[in-house]
Design a protein around this motif. Structure first.
Motif, mmCIF file in Angstrom:
data_model
loop_
_atom_site.group_PDB
_atom_site.id
_atom_site.type_symbol
_atom_site.label_atom_id
_atom_site.label_comp_id
_atom_site.label_asym_id
_atom_site.label_seq_id
_atom_site.Cartn_x
_atom_site.Cartn_y
_atom_site.Cartn_z
ATOM 1 N N TYR A 171 0.788 -1.226 0.000
ATOM 2 C CA TYR A 171 0.000 0.000 0.000
ATOM 3 C C TYR A 171 0.821 1.277 0.000
ATOM 4 C CZ TYR A 171 -4.056 -2.909 0.504
ATOM 5 O OH TYR A 171 -5.029 -3.831 0.271
ATOM 6 N N VAL A 172 2.139 1.166 0.099
ATOM 7 C CA VAL A 172 2.993 2.350 0.038
ATOM 8 C C VAL A 172 3.161 2.730 -1.424
ATOM 9 C CG1 VAL A 172 5.316 3.217 0.448
ATOM 10 C CG2 VAL A 172 4.186 1.827 2.178
ATOM 11 N N LYS A 173 2.903 4.007 -1.720
ATOM 12 C CA LYS A 173 3.042 4.469 -3.099
ATOM 13 C C LYS A 173 4.509 4.470 -3.492
ATOM 14 C CE LYS A 173 -0.559 7.498 -4.672
ATOM 15 N NZ LYS A 173 -0.919 8.858 -4.964
ATOM 16 N N PRO A 174 4.819 3.936 -4.680
ATOM 17 C CA PRO A 174 6.207 4.007 -5.138
ATOM 18 C C PRO A 174 6.618 5.461 -5.365
ATOM 19 C CG PRO A 174 4.945 2.456 -6.458
ATOM 20 C CD PRO A 174 3.977 3.188 -5.583
ATOM 21 N N SER A 175 7.879 5.722 -5.223
ATOM 22 C CA SER A 175 8.401 7.068 -5.413
ATOM 23 C C SER A 175 8.093 7.563 -6.814
ATOM 24 C CB SER A 175 9.906 7.079 -5.184
ATOM 25 O OG SER A 175 10.445 8.324 -5.546
ATOM 26 N N THR A 176 7.618 8.777 -6.931
ATOM 27 C CA THR A 176 7.323 9.341 -8.241
ATOM 28 C C THR A 176 8.541 10.006 -8.837
ATOM 29 O OG1 THR A 176 6.588 11.398 -7.232
ATOM 30 C CG2 THR A 176 4.901 9.743 -7.690
ATOM 31 N N GLY A 177 9.618 10.051 -8.096
ATOM 32 C CA GLY A 177 10.842 10.639 -8.613
ATOM 33 C C GLY A 177 10.774 12.156 -8.627
ATOM 34 N N ARG A 178 10.505 12.756 -7.494
ATOM 35 C CA ARG A 178 10.459 14.214 -7.430
ATOM 36 C C ARG A 178 11.772 14.787 -7.914
ATOM 37 N NH1 ARG A 178 7.573 14.882 -1.657
ATOM 38 N NH2 ARG A 178 5.461 14.628 -2.411
ATOM 39 N N GLY A 179 11.676 15.835 -8.697
ATOM 40 C CA GLY A 179 12.867 16.457 -9.235
ATOM 41 C C GLY A 179 13.393 15.739 -10.462
ATOM 42 N N THR A 180 12.585 14.817 -11.003
ATOM 43 C CA THR A 180 13.002 14.104 -12.204
ATOM 44 C C THR A 180 11.904 14.160 -13.248
ATOM 45 O OG1 THR A 180 12.142 11.978 -11.459
ATOM 46 C CG2 THR A 180 14.427 12.486 -10.877
ATOM 47 N N LYS A 181 12.279 13.822 -14.468
ATOM 48 C CA LYS A 181 11.318 13.757 -15.571
ATOM 49 C C LYS A 181 11.660 12.530 -16.404
ATOM 50 C CE LYS A 181 14.243 16.863 -18.283
ATOM 51 N NZ LYS A 181 14.356 18.184 -18.881
ATOM 52 N N PRO A 182 10.668 11.963 -17.106
ATOM 53 C CA PRO A 182 10.960 10.806 -17.944
ATOM 54 C C PRO A 182 11.540 11.232 -19.289
ATOM 55 C CG PRO A 182 8.639 11.287 -18.030
ATOM 56 C CD PRO A 182 9.251 12.254 -17.038
ATOM 57 N N CYS A 183 12.468 10.464 -19.787
ATOM 58 C CA CYS A 183 13.016 10.706 -21.122
ATOM 59 C C CYS A 183 11.996 10.216 -22.137
ATOM 60 C CB CYS A 183 14.337 9.946 -21.292
ATOM 61 S SG CYS A 183 14.992 10.020 -22.971
ATOM 62 N N PRO A 184 11.659 11.029 -23.150
ATOM 63 C CA PRO A 184 10.665 10.596 -24.135
ATOM 64 C C PRO A 184 11.142 9.445 -25.015
ATOM 65 C CG PRO A 184 11.383 12.855 -24.576
ATOM 66 C CD PRO A 184 12.082 12.399 -23.347
ATOM 67 N N ARG A 185 12.446 9.246 -25.117
ATOM 68 C CA ARG A 185 12.954 8.175 -25.986
ATOM 69 C C ARG A 185 13.053 6.844 -25.249
ATOM 70 N NH1 ARG A 185 18.611 9.028 -28.552
ATOM 71 N NH2 ARG A 185 17.530 10.638 -29.711
ATOM 72 N N CYS A 186 13.682 6.837 -24.068
ATOM 73 C CA CYS A 186 13.936 5.552 -23.388
ATOM 74 C C CYS A 186 13.085 5.350 -22.135
ATOM 75 C CB CYS A 186 15.408 5.422 -23.036
ATOM 76 S SG CYS A 186 15.975 6.576 -21.762
ATOM 77 N N ALA A 187 12.360 6.380 -21.710
ATOM 78 C CA ALA A 187 11.464 6.341 -20.552
ATOM 79 C C ALA A 187 12.189 6.224 -19.218
ATOM 80 C CB ALA A 187 10.429 5.235 -20.682
ATOM 81 N N GLU A 188 13.507 6.333 -19.201
ATOM 82 C CA GLU A 188 14.237 6.363 -17.937
ATOM 83 C C GLU A 188 14.063 7.738 -17.305
ATOM 84 O OE1 GLU A 188 15.827 3.993 -16.357
ATOM 85 O OE2 GLU A 188 15.691 2.464 -17.914
ATOM 86 N N ARG A 189 14.180 7.806 -15.980
ATOM 87 C CA ARG A 189 14.027 9.083 -15.286
ATOM 88 C C ARG A 189 15.384 9.773 -15.194
ATOM 89 N NH1 ARG A 189 9.030 9.832 -14.226
ATOM 90 N NH2 ARG A 189 9.387 11.725 -13.066
ATOM 91 N N LEU A 215 19.921 18.348 -19.609
ATOM 92 C CA LEU A 215 19.797 18.766 -21.001
ATOM 93 C C LEU A 215 19.926 17.580 -21.944
ATOM 94 C CD1 LEU A 215 21.960 22.015 -20.880
ATOM 95 C CD2 LEU A 215 19.479 21.796 -20.713
ATOM 96 N N VAL A 216 20.603 16.511 -21.452
ATOM 97 C CA VAL A 216 20.808 15.304 -22.248
ATOM 98 C C VAL A 216 20.524 14.102 -21.345
ATOM 99 C CG1 VAL A 216 22.504 13.948 -23.554
ATOM 100 C CG2 VAL A 216 22.585 16.442 -23.641
ATOM 101 N N CYS A 217 19.814 13.110 -21.886
ATOM 102 C CA CYS A 217 19.532 11.888 -21.127
ATOM 103 C C CYS A 217 20.828 11.092 -20.983
ATOM 104 C CB CYS A 217 18.480 11.049 -21.852
ATOM 105 S SG CYS A 217 18.158 9.454 -21.062
ATOM 106 N N ARG A 218 21.139 10.712 -19.759
ATOM 107 C CA ARG A 218 22.378 9.976 -19.515
ATOM 108 C C ARG A 218 22.273 8.525 -19.949
ATOM 109 N NH1 ARG A 218 22.924 8.045 -13.456
ATOM 110 N NH2 ARG A 218 20.762 7.562 -13.055
ATOM 111 N N HIS A 219 21.056 8.052 -20.231
ATOM 112 C CA HIS A 219 20.860 6.659 -20.617
ATOM 113 C C HIS A 219 20.926 6.449 -22.129
ATOM 114 C CE1 HIS A 219 19.717 5.772 -16.486
ATOM 115 N NE2 HIS A 219 18.949 6.843 -16.527
ATOM 116 N N CYS A 220 20.319 7.371 -22.884
ATOM 117 C CA CYS A 220 20.252 7.165 -24.331
ATOM 118 C C CYS A 220 20.816 8.325 -25.143
ATOM 119 C CB CYS A 220 18.811 6.885 -24.763
ATOM 120 S SG CYS A 220 17.710 8.314 -24.630
#
Length: 109
Positions: free
Chosen positions: A63-81, A87-92
């Motif tokens: 019942y604990v909500k998973p962290s929404t990643g405050r201070g983060t945004k999803p990358c539109p290409r790879c969906a990583e936070r 300015l650049v996604c570190r994953h893709c």
């Protein structure tokens, strides 16, 4: 076997089935809710559920909500936070077109 014996066996099997369902209740609820940490909840429930504390922790975790990643945004290409200021996604390597407010150029109005 008499009918009384069969009734006792049926009652015993019912008690066992209900006990197993209650024991795995946290894992069943996590599966039903499509919890992102289902595997962890199942492992905790399976390995430590026999202690009341392990079972209770697994149930609370469902019942604990998973962290929404405050201070983060999803990358539109790879969906990583990534961080909001990235300015650049570190994953893709995707380059974000929108500048974060802290890096945007000030307007000269």
């Amino acid at each position: 076997m008499s009918s009384q014996d069969l009734t006792q066996v049926g009652a015993g099997l019912t008690i066992i089935a209900v006990s197993i369902a209650i024991y795995f209740l946290p894992a069943l609820l996590a599966s039903q809710r499509k919890h992102p940490h289902f595997a962890g909840i199942l492992a905790l429930n399976l390995l430590l559920g026999w202690t009341f504390v392990g079972w209770a922790v697994a149930l609370v975790w469902v019942y604990v909500k998973p962290s929404t990643g405050r201070g983060t945004k999803p990358c539109p290409r790879c969906a990583e936070r990534v961080k909001d200021a990235a300015l650049v996604c570190r994953h893709c390597g995707y380059e974000f077109k929108d500048l974060p407010p802290s890096r945007a150029e000030p307007s000269l109005n």
